[in-house]
Each structure stands twice: as C-alpha cells, then as structure tokens.
Enzyme design. Sequence first.
Site, PDB file in Angstrom:
ATOM      1  N   VAL A 520      20.447 -78.481  12.821  1.00  0.00           N
ATOM      2  CA  VAL A 520      21.026 -78.026  13.328  1.00  0.00           C
ATOM      3  C   VAL A 520      20.048 -77.098  14.225  1.00  0.00           C
ATOM      4  CG1 VAL A 520      21.938 -76.340  12.849  1.00  0.00           C
ATOM      5  CG2 VAL A 520      22.776 -78.256  11.429  1.00  0.00           C
ATOM      6  N   TRP A 523      19.300 -79.431  17.345  1.00  0.00           N
ATOM      7  CA  TRP A 523      20.354 -79.074  18.093  1.00  0.00           C
ATOM      8  C   TRP A 523      20.761 -78.059  18.780  1.00  0.00           C
ATOM      9  CZ3 TRP A 523      25.559 -77.074  17.656  1.00  0.00           C
ATOM     10  CH2 TRP A 523      26.693 -77.596  18.711  1.00  0.00           C
ATOM     11  N   HIS A 524      20.566 -77.315  18.888  1.00  0.00           N
ATOM     12  CA  HIS A 524      20.835 -75.028  19.301  1.00  0.00           C
ATOM     13  C   HIS A 524      20.227 -75.330  20.004  1.00  0.00           C
ATOM     14  CE1 HIS A 524      23.681 -74.601  15.451  1.00  0.00           C
ATOM     15  NE2 HIS A 524      24.181 -73.305  16.460  1.00  0.00           N
ATOM     16  N   ASP A 525      18.519 -75.787  19.904  1.00  0.00           N
ATOM     17  CA  ASP A 525      18.366 -75.360  20.468  1.00  0.00           C
ATOM     18  C   ASP A 525      16.735 -75.141  20.302  1.00  0.00           C
ATOM     19  OD1 ASP A 525      17.159 -74.105  23.188  1.00  0.00           O
ATOM     20  OD2 ASP A 525      17.640 -72.351  23.764  1.00  0.00           O
TER      21      ASP A 525
END
Length: 640
Positions: A520, A523-525
């Site tokens: 997660v 995936w965000h950054d």
Amino acid sequence: MPSLLSWLRRLYSLDTLDTRFTTSASTSTQADARPPSAKDARANAVAQGAPAPLWRTPEFFVYYLFFITLVPLMFKTVADASKESHPIYSSYSDLLSPGWIPGRKVDNSDAQYASFRDNIPYLSLLVVAHPLLRRVYQSYTSRTGAETKPAHPSVTAAGDAQFEQRMRFDFGFGLVFITALNGISALKVLLILYINYRIGKSLPRSYVPAVTWIFNICILFANELCTGYPLERIATVLAPGSGSGEKRNLLVQWAQTLDSFGGIMPRWEVLFKVTVLRLISFNMDHHWSVDYSAASPIEKKQLDPAALSDRDRVKIPAEQAVFNMRNYIAYVLYSPLYLAGPILTFNDYVSQQRYTPPSLTRTRTLLYGVRFFLTLLCMELILHYIYAVAISKASPDWSLFTPGQLSMLAFFNLHIIWLKLLIPWRFFRLWALIDGIDPPENMVRCMSNNYSAFGFWRGWHRSFNRWIVRYIYVPLGGGGGGGRGARQPAAGKATPAPPQSSFSDKVQRIRNFLLVFTFVALWHDINLRLLMWGWLITLFVLPEVLGNMLFPARRWRSRPTAYRILCGVGSVGNVLMMMVANLVGFALGLDGLKDLLNSLTGSFSGAAYLVSCCVVLFVGVQVMFEIREDELRAGINLKC
C-alpha cells in the site's frame, strides 16, 4: 420541522451512502426495499445481540456537555492560529490564494487537492455530457436495431443487448477520453495495457499470477523513476552518435514537439496507480474464472441475474468470451472511475453493465449528490478559515503556538487530508451513479469516528481495501480465518474480532499486514516516508491484537460497563497512534512530527493539555461505541 429532520436523517443515512452498508453482502440487492420485519436472519441475529441504548443515561448527558462546549472551542482555537494577527502569518501568507468568501483568503496550497478544485467546473460539464452522450448513442442504436429485436425479449436477451450497447460506448469514449486527457502519452498507456492483456491471455496459466504482479509492480516503479517516459529522453538515448549531429538534433526536436502534445494532463503517470489495480483485477479474474465449471454459476445456483448480491457480482466470473480486448479496454478506461476510482473489479463491472443494479434509484442518487455538495461546501469553509496546510508547509517555529493550537493544527490537518480524498472519490462515484454503475463507497465514516486500527483501514479507501482483501490478503492466507467477535480493549466495542486461534495464526496475521501495508505504501508513492507510514500502521496494530488476546470479551460478559470503560482506554491509545502514523505519512514526516511533539510535551502546560486531550478522546470514543451499537440494533454490522 419534523419533515426536515426526517429528510436530514435520510440524507445522512448509511443507505443513501451505499446500500452495501445496509444489505448483507450475500443478499440480493432487491432487499433494499424490504421492511425491517423482513430483514434476513443475519441482520436479526445482529440486532438481538445489541444491548439497550445509553443515549438518555446521566453518563451520556455529561458527554453531551463536552460536545456542546469543546467542539466549538476546537474550531475557534485553530481559527485563531490562522488569523493575520498571528506572529507567523507572514511566513505562509504567500501560499494563500484569493477566496470567494469576502475578506478571506483560501488555503489552496495542497497541490493534489488544488488540481481537483481548480478543475471542478470542467469536470462538472463532463459529468453532464458523458451520460447524455451515452443516452443519445443508446437511442440511436436502439432505433437502428429495432427491426432485428424480438417483440418481448427475455431478461437474459435484454441484458446481453444492454451489455453490448454499453461496452461499445465505453470502449469508444474511453479511447477519446484517454487521448484528450494524455495526448501523445495515450499511446504509452495503451502499450502498457496491451502488454498486460497479452500476459493474462497468452502465457501458460500457471505463470499468469506471478508475471502479472511482477509486471505491474515494475510498472509502478518505472513510471515513477522515468517520470512518464518523455519521448525527448528516449530520443536522446536512441539517437545516432556524435557523428550524425544534425540527424540527432532533428530526432530530439521531433520528440520534443510530440511531447508538447501532452493533453489536458501531461503527467499521466501520477494517476496511473489506480489503473494498475484494474490491470491486475482483469488478469486475476480471468485466471480464476477457469476454475469454474462450464455450467453457468448463476443457473446452477438458480440466481436472478438482474438482482445479484454484491458478493455474487464480485465472485461469480463472467463467461470466457467476455474476457476480450474490447471489454478490457472499456473496463480499464471507464471514464468516471479512471482518474481516482473507486475501484471496481472486472467481474462486478461486467455484471453491472449487463443488469443495472436495483440499488440505483433517482432519489438515492439525488440525495448522494446533495450530500456531496454539502461536503464540498464544508471543505471550502475550512480552507477559508483554517490554514493548517499552509502553516505546516511553511515549517514554522512551533514554539510560537500554544499546546491547544498545536494539537488542533495537527488534528485539522488530518481532517483536510481526509476531505481532500473524500471529495474527489465521491465526485467520481456520483458520476458513475448517474451513468448507471454503482461502485463501492470509499469512505465509510468521518475521520473522527474511528477508534480501531483494523476498523479504520476497513473504512478508509474501502474499495481499495476490498481489492487488497480479494487479490492479496486472501491469497496470502488471510488472517487465520474470520468470525464475529464482540469487543476488544484496544479496538473498542462492537468491532468484530478474529476468532481465538493459535499463536502462529497471530504471527501470520501480522506478517500479512506487514506485506499488505508495504504494498500500500509503495503503491501510494515510492518514498521512505510512506514506507515508514506503512510499517508504523503494522506496528500500531499490534496492541489491538494483543489486547484481544489478553482481554477476550467472553470473560467480561458479566461486567459490560467495566469492559466498555476498558475498551475506551485502549481505544484512546489507538486514536493517538493512528494520528501519529498518518501525520508521518501524509503531513509532517518524522522530523516535523518530532518538532511538533517536542513543542507539545516540552512543558508542564503541554503535558497537562495532552492528558486533558486523552479525557476528551475517551468521551468521544464512548459516543462512537454507542453509534455502532445503534447500527447493531438496526441489524447493521459494518465491522469498522
């Protein structure tokens, strides 16, 4: 007055937000209209297990006094810190923009939300134009194909006809949309889509899951590191050597010219993360569909295809012929959900394209639109009177703020983060609802109505959470099983707990959480701050798991009030830890948080204020408990 209160109650009901909250996942969506007496057995069992309400007890009247006096004071404290007369105003005033409220500037300094806020007029036109164009197209194709249609088509035939109409339109509109949005970079997007499609359809079946995940994770990294693959950079690498300087310059200049046709959003890679989830969904749904027998699961279970439950729409695979390139492009580029979601699995998308969900009604969609507008208005008022984002960006001298101002700046900063995600998600979901698709609601509760780390992540970005459970958590082995528990000391009451299991199951649960939140965060950054946020979330889940093991609810059945108090104490710690994790990940970072905590706890008055905050949080948690008990009495168990 009673009619207004009734309307407001309906406006802010869970049923208006998403019928998935008020209908069992395994129950047909036609169950929306059933009276309370006709609820399914599970809902009745949930309602019977709920205790008597506490709203009119002396204890809660004391809590009401806290709310009446302290909530307005919270707003006043942070508004005072945002006044022009404050000593640090000059350090961040250049980050403010002219506002539409007379005499007030607006804090539009958050680039992510500003990109949405500044384009609301154009997006609103698109929300109107897209459904209208679909209806014009459907009207035209219905007239041209009227001669070949049977006089009284069956439900299946009507569904197939609607499916073809909608898929053809979504395919064509999606290609036009991506071209207008990304210009020449649309070719890069389509190339990635094509490679992923060939992985899912051409590789030996046993290799598909691993190669799909490796390819899409590599795409996440490559998009970030290569900043969208500008053609100029590619031309510079591939151009002839120094001996052909003129040809080299011409090729680079030609690439620069092509790069200038970047469409409305040249930085296409920024929002491609959501698309990656759809790529994985298509390949994995196709991969798992092979495990089903040739016979239709819908016919085998004797289900009504026009009124499938939410769970059946997600789990029952589409027929093999549906997994083709046209439908794949239509799904991935579906314009209402392309930019930010919510995330809809391929199986669910196909099912809703064929049969419009009964949960979609004009009244519910209208109420959802009103609710979105009120949320947008709330955000505007906050940005005009509370400059928490600009203040944090200016890295001020925190010692110039009182402990109350410091804590409220941090608190409202988190609320703005919540709102800046909530508003685009609800906007795009509203667009989809108008277009006849019902995606999951991404935000279940207000940010301030959370006390459990598990519950918080079930309700925050809910469609992503559902995606993670389906495509990561369950394939990893889940958390050692599921089941309904009662209260947990750290998580609070009325949150379903994992069943009692061996220590190895607990270790597996934590391991899976660590893997999930690592994904997660990446995936965000791709940065260390968000990776630390993911690991902090996993670390802060531990007290909740340990609390459930050390203080099982079954041992406190004879002392419900004592257990509720114990739950409240544990939940206060949970709230503080969740605030710390989110401030690190999305607002201040570790260094900023360290400065904030030093300023807050570096004096006796600061420490005293922190203790008083814990008392106030305890009061808030008790009210949160009772809100969930009210839902249980209505037969609703959101597990968050």
